[in-house]
Design an enzyme around this catalytic site. Sequence first.
Site, PDB file in Angstrom:
ATOM      1  N   PHE A   1      40.087  42.025  41.167  1.00 10.73           N
ATOM      2  CA  PHE A   1      41.118  40.960  41.438  1.00 10.73           C
ATOM      3  C   PHE A   1      40.643  39.911  42.452  1.00 10.73           C
ATOM      4  CE2 PHE A   1      41.549  43.517  45.345  1.00 10.73           C
ATOM      5  CZ  PHE A   1      41.844  42.673  46.259  1.00 10.73           C
TER       6      PHE A   1
ATOM      7  N   ILE B   1      32.289  42.766  46.336  1.00  8.79           N
ATOM      8  CA  ILE B   1      33.013  42.055  45.219  1.00  8.79           C
ATOM      9  C   ILE B   1      34.564  42.685  45.695  1.00  8.79           C
ATOM     10  CG2 ILE B   1      31.233  42.376  43.481  1.00  8.79           C
ATOM     11  CD1 ILE B   1      32.521  45.058  42.468  1.00  8.79           C
ATOM     12  N   LYS B   2      35.598  42.107  44.943  1.00  5.16           N
ATOM     13  CA  LYS B   2      36.988  42.453  45.198  1.00  5.16           C
ATOM     14  C   LYS B   2      37.193  43.416  44.130  1.00  5.16           C
ATOM     15  CE  LYS B   2      39.885  39.611  46.886  1.00  5.16           C
ATOM     16  NZ  LYS B   2      39.852  39.918  48.227  1.00  5.16           N
ATOM     17  N   ALA B   3      36.871  44.861  44.599  1.00  3.31           N
ATOM     18  CA  ALA B   3      37.475  45.998  43.793  1.00  3.31           C
ATOM     19  C   ALA B   3      38.369  46.644  44.267  1.00  3.31           C
ATOM     20  CB  ALA B   3      36.446  46.607  43.157  1.00  3.31           C
TER      21      ALA B   3
ATOM     22  N   TYR C   1      39.610  48.759  48.437  1.00  2.00           N
ATOM     23  CA  TYR C   1      40.661  48.567  49.594  1.00  2.00           C
ATOM     24  C   TYR C   1      41.342  49.797  50.122  1.00  2.00           C
ATOM     25  CZ  TYR C   1      39.760  43.674  49.176  1.00  2.00           C
ATOM     26  OH  TYR C   1      39.200  42.541  49.137  1.00  2.00           O
TER      27      TYR C   1
END
Length: 318
Positions: free
Chosen positions: A48, A167-169, A173
């Site tokens: 995202f 990265i925004k995986a 999170y």
Amino acid sequence: MMNFLMKSISSNPKDKIKLVTINGNLMPLKDAKVSITAPGLSYAALVFEGIRAYWNKEHKQLYIFRLDEHLKRFINSMKLLKFIDYPNLSSIKADILQNIQANNYQEDIYIRLQGYIDEWGEMAVRSPVSTSIVSYPRPRAIAFTEGKNFTISSWQRLDDNASPPRIKASANYLNSRLASIQAKESGYDGGIMLGPNGKVSEGPGGCIFLIRNGNLITPSITSGILESITRDSIIEIADTLKIKVQTRDVDRTELYIADEIFYCGTGQEIMPILSVDKMLAGDGTPGKTTKVLQSEFTEIVRGNNQIFKSWISPTYKK
């Protein structure tokens, strides 16, 4: 109590969402569905981007901040998670602009762009890739002015050999969620995670800067941090302001004796950290350098700084 509950419910961002986008198609939120069998849900095969756009009342224009850089990182995220046959940058960009224009926002907004493996499949499946875009009004946080108090988390930051934090995986999170919940349960506003080497990495949703002896210091890009667009912006802004920047390993105890500390990211923008583990940063109030960077950043994102004009993308045609 009832008034408080009603206020909390009405302030839910979901209540502000109008039209969303699934695979290029605009629709009401209630019609946007993802299958419970999708690997994006079952195996966290989802990436995202959080993107901000800022309204300039005088220009009557909504400016998206560093859209191209966000889209490039989005593609890199899908590439690293081995997605295949995903949409190209130009089509995703067109979908974002269509979504904003259809919602006709005239205020600051937040844009959530997602790419995920859809339909059904086992853990290692690589397609089909679906995309979604959700945008909604989001004013600047009060903490931008007031600041927050942080603690060092006992949860260690992810290592690049385990799950690449650059990265925004969504899978990354979980690490951030655990650190954030721990901090709040301990009476703090947020947490700061250390890497496997015991050096400062980042917070659950932002990068860390500190000021010591007039120098702006931040952990290096290989310290288990997200390749943050806001962090990169601050470094470039500081350079134009003749503020010396050091990117290097940062010890935990440096936070305890720093003159200023701030947290940065798309959501937080530039947020002062007043203390770490109850050790005040400076005098425990937002610092001078932090305020200077905040002021410059605000002028840039609202389209009032010609030097960084390339960083903003107008949304509405004149």
